[in-house]
Design an enzyme around this catalytic site. Structure first.
Site, PDB file in Angstrom:
ATOM      1  N   SER A   1       3.599  -2.025  10.310  1.00 26.05           N
ATOM      2  CA  SER A   1       5.053  -2.056  10.497  1.00 26.05           C
ATOM      3  C   SER A   1       5.692  -3.400  10.130  1.00 26.05           C
ATOM      4  O   SER A   1       6.636  -3.834  10.784  1.00 26.05           O
ATOM      5  CB  SER A   1       5.417  -1.659  11.932  1.00 26.05           C
ATOM      6  OG  SER A   1       4.964  -0.332  12.198  1.00 26.05           O
TER       7      SER A   1
ATOM      8  N   HIS B   1      -9.509   1.102   4.890  1.00 25.86           N
ATOM      9  CA  HIS B   1      -8.231   1.241   5.613  1.00 25.86           C
ATOM     10  C   HIS B   1      -8.437   2.167   6.813  1.00 25.86           C
ATOM     11  O   HIS B   1      -9.237   3.100   6.744  1.00 25.86           O
ATOM     12  CB  HIS B   1      -7.166   1.805   4.667  1.00 25.86           C
ATOM     13  CG  HIS B   1      -5.803   1.794   5.260  1.00 25.86           C
ATOM     14  ND1 HIS B   1      -5.367   2.764   6.131  1.00 25.86           N
ATOM     15  CD2 HIS B   1      -4.793   0.901   5.152  1.00 25.86           C
ATOM     16  CE1 HIS B   1      -4.140   2.464   6.513  1.00 25.86           C
ATOM     17  NE2 HIS B   1      -3.768   1.345   5.932  1.00 25.86           N
TER      18      HIS B   1
ATOM     19  N   GLU C   1      -6.843   4.553   7.913  1.00 25.36           N
ATOM     20  CA  GLU C   1      -6.654   5.988   7.646  1.00 25.36           C
ATOM     21  C   GLU C   1      -7.902   6.584   7.014  1.00 25.36           C
ATOM     22  O   GLU C   1      -8.267   7.733   7.293  1.00 25.36           O
ATOM     23  CB  GLU C   1      -5.413   6.192   6.755  1.00 25.36           C
ATOM     24  CG  GLU C   1      -4.143   6.004   7.569  1.00 25.36           C
ATOM     25  CD  GLU C   1      -2.971   5.408   6.804  1.00 25.36           C
ATOM     26  OE1 GLU C   1      -2.941   5.467   5.565  1.00 25.36           O
ATOM     27  OE2 GLU C   1      -2.066   4.867   7.481  1.00 25.36           O
TER      28      GLU C   1
ATOM     29  N   GLU D   1      -5.326  -4.860  10.747  1.00 25.86           N
ATOM     30  CA  GLU D   1      -4.302  -3.845  10.938  1.00 25.86           C
ATOM     31  C   GLU D   1      -4.534  -3.120  12.252  1.00 25.86           C
ATOM     32  O   GLU D   1      -5.345  -2.186  12.323  1.00 25.86           O
ATOM     33  CB  GLU D   1      -4.354  -2.831   9.797  1.00 25.86           C
ATOM     34  CG  GLU D   1      -4.105  -3.433   8.441  1.00 25.86           C
ATOM     35  CD  GLU D   1      -3.553  -2.399   7.472  1.00 25.86           C
ATOM     36  OE1 GLU D   1      -2.430  -2.605   7.000  1.00 25.86           O
ATOM     37  OE2 GLU D   1      -4.217  -1.383   7.244  1.00 25.86           O
TER      38      GLU D   1
ATOM     39  N   GLY E   1       2.579   2.387  10.742  1.00 24.82           N
ATOM     40  CA  GLY E   1       3.503   3.501  10.545  1.00 24.82           C
ATOM     41  C   GLY E   1       4.218   3.942  11.807  1.00 24.82           C
ATOM     42  O   GLY E   1       4.866   4.982  11.833  1.00 24.82           O
TER      43      GLY E   1
ATOM     44  N   ASN F   1       0.873  -1.179   0.000  1.00 28.99           N
ATOM     45  CA  ASN F   1       0.000   0.000   0.000  1.00 28.99           C
ATOM     46  C   ASN F   1       0.906   1.224   0.000  1.00 28.99           C
ATOM     47  O   ASN F   1       1.478   1.572   1.017  1.00 28.99           O
ATOM     48  CB  ASN F   1      -0.884  -0.031   1.257  1.00 28.99           C
ATOM     49  CG  ASN F   1      -1.718   1.223   1.412  1.00 28.99           C
ATOM     50  OD1 ASN F   1      -1.765   2.069   0.517  1.00 28.99           O
ATOM     51  ND2 ASN F   1      -2.374   1.349   2.558  1.00 28.99           N
ATOM     52  N   TRP F   2       1.022   1.822  -1.173  1.00 26.95           N
ATOM     53  CA  TRP F   2       1.964   2.957  -1.301  1.00 26.95           C
ATOM     54  C   TRP F   2       1.405   4.229  -0.657  1.00 26.95           C
ATOM     55  O   TRP F   2       2.095   5.217  -0.549  1.00 26.95           O
ATOM     56  CB  TRP F   2       2.289   3.204  -2.779  1.00 26.95           C
ATOM     57  CG  TRP F   2       3.041   2.074  -3.444  1.00 26.95           C
ATOM     58  CD1 TRP F   2       3.416   0.878  -2.876  1.00 26.95           C
ATOM     59  CD2 TRP F   2       3.511   2.014  -4.806  1.00 26.95           C
ATOM     60  NE1 TRP F   2       4.089   0.103  -3.796  1.00 26.95           N
ATOM     61  CE2 TRP F   2       4.162   0.774  -4.994  1.00 26.95           C
ATOM     62  CE3 TRP F   2       3.449   2.908  -5.885  1.00 26.95           C
ATOM     63  CZ2 TRP F   2       4.739   0.403  -6.211  1.00 26.95           C
ATOM     64  CZ3 TRP F   2       4.018   2.536  -7.098  1.00 26.95           C
ATOM     65  CH2 TRP F   2       4.656   1.293  -7.253  1.00 26.95           C
ATOM     66  N   LYS F   3       0.146   4.203  -0.302  1.00 26.27           N
ATOM     67  CA  LYS F   3      -0.521   5.376   0.288  1.00 26.27           C
ATOM     68  C   LYS F   3      -0.295   6.606  -0.604  1.00 26.27           C
ATOM     69  O   LYS F   3      -0.214   6.458  -1.821  1.00 26.27           O
ATOM     70  CB  LYS F   3      -0.033   5.587   1.729  1.00 26.27           C
ATOM     71  CG  LYS F   3      -0.217   4.309   2.572  1.00 26.27           C
ATOM     72  CD  LYS F   3      -0.015   4.514   4.042  1.00 26.27           C
ATOM     73  CE  LYS F   3      -0.208   3.179   4.760  1.00 26.27           C
ATOM     74  NZ  LYS F   3      -0.096   3.314   6.215  1.00 26.27           N
TER      75      LYS F   3
ATOM     76  N   GLY G   1       2.833  -1.041   4.303  1.00 22.85           N
ATOM     77  CA  GLY G   1       2.848   0.375   3.965  1.00 22.85           C
ATOM     78  C   GLY G   1       4.259   0.842   3.659  1.00 22.85           C
ATOM     79  O   GLY G   1       4.784   0.643   2.568  1.00 22.85           O
ATOM     80  N   GLY G   2       4.897   1.419   4.654  1.00 18.98           N
ATOM     81  CA  GLY G   2       6.219   2.033   4.480  1.00 18.98           C
ATOM     82  C   GLY G   2       7.242   1.169   3.758  1.00 18.98           C
ATOM     83  O   GLY G   2       7.925   1.634   2.838  1.00 18.98           O
TER      84      GLY G   2
HETATM   85  P1  PGA Z   1       2.925   0.410   7.678  1.00 20.05           P
HETATM   86  O1  PGA Z   1       1.441   0.570   7.101  1.00 20.05           O
HETATM   87  O2  PGA Z   1       3.476  -0.866   7.081  1.00 20.05           O
HETATM   88  O3  PGA Z   1       3.650   1.619   7.202  1.00 20.05           O
HETATM   89  O4  PGA Z   1       2.803   0.325   9.171  1.00 20.05           O
HETATM   90  C1  PGA Z   1       0.590  -0.530   6.995  1.00 20.05           C
HETATM   91  C2  PGA Z   1      -0.690  -0.127   6.328  1.00 20.05           C
HETATM   92  O5  PGA Z   1      -1.293   0.876   6.718  1.00 20.05           O
HETATM   93  O6  PGA Z   1      -1.141  -0.804   5.385  1.00 20.05           O
END
Ligand code: PGA
Length: 253
Positions: free
Chosen positions: A213, A95, A97, A167, A173, A9-11, A234-235
């Site tokens: 993470s 998600h 967010e 999640e 993050g 997930n590149w966000k 994500g990251g």
């Molecule tokens: P993260 O994000 O790996 O940066 O913690 C995970 C996500 O929100 O999919």
């Protein structure tokens, strides 16, 4: 047996050139990952270019969100058919967010889930508790409520075509990864919810990803848990080395 899925997930990251470069590198090196399916979810504006960069590779293309309606006066939104038109196969829904920042509700996620399934997209439906909820001992109840709300009325025939992502919001993050035991406990609960609602055979077919993470260094411990069927990253999905390193940590089927 459920094949491991590693979804990136590149966000709201990358620009056009770096999105294409990242996709090209992941595509070129996809053969390094033998025990998992790979999926990347770039910002929607780069879906077409990333799709072209992935062409001919086994890496699938997904979106980070969509709107539940087919077309019409919904300024700024993207329909399920627009995603399939551009070559997307999956879509992340609900998600944390989007739930926290855009106020997305279980009912909206549910509507989107049906719209995605109808369009032939694989929905990746996200659930997860906040830190205060975990500390108050409410994790199980929160997950059950999100499961019931987001997946309301989904049939057994439909549920095998979707993916669930657990999640824990406090691990996204933050560098604070859930321990494999903490994650497995919730994944096992989700499997139980699926078994109770449908049956064991159906529940066994649904992939449940862990997100929060995930890095190459903690991936194999997480992915070796019996009910963890992949990762939503994500990251670490923004670096090909890290993303493919997570994929390489996948257990054999
Ligand atoms: P993260 O994000 O790996 O940066 O913690 C995970 C996500 O929100 O999919």
């Amino acid at each position: 047996m459920r094949r491991t899925l590693i979804a990136g997930n590149w966000k709201m990251n990358t620009d056009h050139a770096s999105a294409v470069a990242l996709a090209e590198e992941v595509a070129a090196r996809a053969a390094e990952v033998t025990n998992a399916d790979l999926l990347v979810c770039p910002p929607s504006i780069y879906l077409e270019s990333v799709g072209k960069a992935l062409a001919g590779s086994p890496v699938a293309l997904g979106a980070q969100n969509m709107y539940a309606e087919a077309k019409g006066a919904f300024t700024g939104e993207i329909s399920p058919a627009m995603l399939t038109d551009i070559g997307a196969e999956c879509v992340i829904l609900g998600h944390s967010e989007r739930r926290a920042i855009m106020g997305e509700t279980d009912a909206q996620v549910n509507k989107k889930t049906f719209a995605a399934l109808e369009a032939g997209l694989v929905p990746i439906v996200c659930v997860g508790e906040q830190l205060e909820q975990r500390e108050a001992g409410k994790t199980q109840a929160v997950i059950a409520e999100q499961f019931e709300g987001s997946l309301a009325d989904v049939t057994a025939e439909q549920v095998i075509h979707l993916v669930i992502a657990y999640e824990p919001v406090w691990a996204i993050g933050t560098g604070k990864v859930a321990t494999p035991e903490q994650a497995e406990e919730v994944h096992a609960d989700l499997r139980k919810l699926l078994t109770e609602r449908y049956n064991a055979e159906t529940a066994e077919k649904v992939r449940i990803l862990y997100g929060g993470s995930v890095k190459p260094g903690n991936a194999s411990e997480l992915l070796s848990q019996p009910n963890i069927d992949g990762a939503l990253v994500g990251g670490a999905s923004l670096q090909a080395d890290d993303f493919l390193g997570i994929g390489s940590a996948a257990k054999t089927d």
